[in-house]
Scaffold this motif. Structure first.
Motif, PDB file in Angstrom:
ATOM      1  N   SER A   4       0.822  -1.213   0.000  1.00 27.79           N
ATOM      2  CA  SER A   4       0.000   0.000   0.000  1.00 27.79           C
ATOM      3  C   SER A   4       0.852   1.257   0.000  1.00 27.79           C
ATOM      4  CB  SER A   4      -0.903   0.020   1.241  1.00 27.79           C
ATOM      5  OG  SER A   4      -1.681  -1.159   1.345  1.00 27.79           O
ATOM      6  N   LYS A   5       0.315   2.290  -0.644  1.00 30.01           N
ATOM      7  CA  LYS A   5       0.875   3.634  -0.540  1.00 30.01           C
ATOM      8  C   LYS A   5       0.030   4.409   0.461  1.00 30.01           C
ATOM      9  CE  LYS A   5       2.882   3.994  -5.169  1.00 30.01           C
ATOM     10  NZ  LYS A   5       2.903   4.766  -6.439  1.00 30.01           N
ATOM     11  N   ILE A   6       0.697   5.018   1.417  1.00 28.52           N
ATOM     12  CA  ILE A   6       0.025   5.688   2.523  1.00 28.52           C
ATOM     13  C   ILE A   6       0.502   7.129   2.618  1.00 28.52           C
ATOM     14  CG2 ILE A   6      -0.427   5.618   5.023  1.00 28.52           C
ATOM     15  CD1 ILE A   6      -1.364   3.080   3.618  1.00 28.52           C
ATOM     16  N   HIS A   7      -0.418   8.020   2.937  1.00 28.06           N
ATOM     17  CA  HIS A   7      -0.050   9.397   3.279  1.00 28.06           C
ATOM     18  C   HIS A   7      -0.237   9.574   4.775  1.00 28.06           C
ATOM     19  CE1 HIS A   7       0.372  13.727   3.135  1.00 28.06           C
ATOM     20  NE2 HIS A   7      -0.773  13.860   3.770  1.00 28.06           N
ATOM     21  N   LEU A   8       0.843   9.921   5.464  1.00 29.04           N
ATOM     22  CA  LEU A   8       0.760  10.258   6.887  1.00 29.04           C
ATOM     23  C   LEU A   8       0.472  11.749   7.000  1.00 29.04           C
ATOM     24  CD1 LEU A   8       3.739   8.300   8.509  1.00 29.04           C
ATOM     25  CD2 LEU A   8       1.384   7.540   8.134  1.00 29.04           C
ATOM     26  N   HIS A   9      -0.540  12.098   7.741  1.00 32.15           N
ATOM     27  CA  HIS A   9      -0.925  13.494   7.878  1.00 32.15           C
ATOM     28  C   HIS A   9       0.144  14.259   8.660  1.00 32.15           C
ATOM     29  CE1 HIS A   9      -5.356  11.909   7.708  1.00 32.15           C
ATOM     30  NE2 HIS A   9      -4.679  11.665   6.602  1.00 32.15           N
ATOM     31  N   PRO A  10       0.311  15.548   8.375  1.00 36.88           N
ATOM     32  CA  PRO A  10       1.299  16.332   9.131  1.00 36.88           C
ATOM     33  C   PRO A  10       0.929  16.421  10.608  1.00 36.88           C
ATOM     34  CG  PRO A  10      -0.015  17.744   7.689  1.00 36.88           C
ATOM     35  CD  PRO A  10      -0.368  16.335   7.347  1.00 36.88           C
ATOM     36  N   GLY A  11       1.949  16.632  11.413  1.00 40.69           N
ATOM     37  CA  GLY A  11       1.760  16.705  12.861  1.00 40.69           C
ATOM     38  C   GLY A  11       2.497  15.585  13.555  1.00 40.69           C
ATOM     39  N   ARG A  12       3.444  15.921  14.406  1.00 38.08           N
ATOM     40  CA  ARG A  12       4.217  14.965  15.206  1.00 38.08           C
ATOM     41  C   ARG A  12       5.156  14.092  14.385  1.00 38.08           C
ATOM     42  NH1 ARG A  12      -0.158  12.204  19.124  1.00 38.08           N
ATOM     43  NH2 ARG A  12      -1.448  12.305  17.272  1.00 38.08           N
ATOM     44  N   LEU A  13       5.370  14.421  13.117  1.00 32.21           N
ATOM     45  CA  LEU A  13       6.222  13.579  12.286  1.00 32.21           C
ATOM     46  C   LEU A  13       7.712  13.802  12.526  1.00 32.21           C
ATOM     47  CD1 LEU A  13       4.310  13.655   8.877  1.00 32.21           C
ATOM     48  CD2 LEU A  13       4.214  11.922  10.680  1.00 32.21           C
ATOM     49  N   ASP A  14       8.053  14.793  13.354  1.00 34.62           N
ATOM     50  CA  ASP A  14       9.454  14.989  13.702  1.00 34.62           C
ATOM     51  C   ASP A  14       9.946  13.925  14.684  1.00 34.62           C
ATOM     52  OD1 ASP A  14       7.764  16.024  15.660  1.00 34.62           O
ATOM     53  OD2 ASP A  14       9.166  17.589  16.255  1.00 34.62           O
ATOM     54  N   GLN A  51       3.679  19.087   5.148  1.00 28.82           N
ATOM     55  CA  GLN A  51       2.700  18.472   4.253  1.00 28.82           C
ATOM     56  C   GLN A  51       2.413  17.013   4.574  1.00 28.82           C
ATOM     57  OE1 GLN A  51       4.126  19.139   0.272  1.00 28.82           O
ATOM     58  NE2 GLN A  51       4.177  21.365   0.513  1.00 28.82           N
ATOM     59  N   GLY A  52       3.274  16.363   5.299  1.00 28.79           N
ATOM     60  CA  GLY A  52       3.078  14.962   5.640  1.00 28.79           C
ATOM     61  C   GLY A  52       4.124  14.079   4.991  1.00 28.79           C
ATOM     62  N   ALA A  53       3.920  12.785   5.088  1.00 38.06           N
ATOM     63  CA  ALA A  53       4.885  11.811   4.581  1.00 38.06           C
ATOM     64  C   ALA A  53       4.193  10.820   3.654  1.00 38.06           C
ATOM     65  CB  ALA A  53       5.543  11.064   5.745  1.00 38.06           C
ATOM     66  N   GLN A  54       4.953  10.348   2.656  1.00 34.36           N
ATOM     67  CA  GLN A  54       4.496   9.267   1.786  1.00 34.36           C
ATOM     68  C   GLN A  54       5.220   7.996   2.219  1.00 34.36           C
ATOM     69  OE1 GLN A  54       2.046   9.889  -0.605  1.00 34.36           O
ATOM     70  NE2 GLN A  54       2.060  11.886   0.393  1.00 34.36           N
TER      71      GLN A  54
END
Length: 198
Positions: A4-14, A51-54
């Motif tokens: 699967s390809k997933i987009h992680l929403h922005p926020g706390r990704l650091d 913007q988030g992560a792929q």
């Protein structure tokens, strides 16, 4: 299995620990078992804190389409069937380490990264031993350090991406590696082994 390809929403990704927690939200109702692996392996393809992560994720359970922290962009069923003697191209993002004894506490072992390319290639060949051989055409790409905080404990992962070709030796052993992943730090986007025919 599902890829699967997933987009992680922005926020706390650091905090890399939050990547894993965000992906878990795509599996509602699945209880997390202590000392049991998650039903998925993944690697981060692109990261933008605003913007988030792929993410590319392989799972034994089909993820749901949407959660408050992630969105399923695409998915397909995969059923790898390697054959002895077959040549396959592969890619792997791995946390390549060795365990050493803590100087302050000899009873405790700590992981330290292997940073020389020759050591990294030797590590890969050891991990694939029995499953595949004639590993060649290797390209090794180091990543910047990845930082995380789990509770009050900070940590750092030094990952590398590796691409090349392999010759299948034992299909069952290779299938086990494809399903379970290779090396430590799977919660932080390491260990997913992908193969394709050449």
């Amino acid at each position: 299995m599902h890829l699967s390809k997933i987009h992680l929403h922005p926020g706390r990704l650091d905090n890399a620990w939050e990547w894993h927690r965000a992906l878990w939200t795509l599996f509602p109702g699945i209880e997390r078992q202590a000392n049991e692996p998650a039903p998925f392996l993944y690697r981060v393809e692109t990261m933008n804190l605003a913007q988030g992560a792929q993410v590319l994720m392989q799972s034994t359970i089909k993820p749901v389409k949407q959660s408050d922290r992630a969105t399923l962009l695409a998915t397909r069923d995969i059923d790898p069937k390697p054959v002895a003697g077959q040549t396959l191209a592969f890619s792997l993002t791995a946390n390549i380490t060795k365990a050493i004894r803590d100087q302050d506490n000899p009873e405790r072992k700590i992981r330290v990264p292997l940073i020389q390319e020759a050591q990294q290639i030797d590590w890969l060949k050891r991990k694939l031993a029995g499953a595949a051989d004639s590993v060649g055409g290797l390209k090794v790409q180091p990543h910047p350090p990845t930082y995380f905080r789990k509770g009050r404990w900070p940590g750092k992962i030094v990952a590398v991406s590796m691409e090349g070709v392999m010759t299948v030796k034992d299909p069952e052993q290779l299938l086990t590696l494809l399903k379970k992943g290779i090396g430590p730090a799977k919660a932080f986007g390491c260990g997913l082994l992908l193969v394709r025919r050449v």
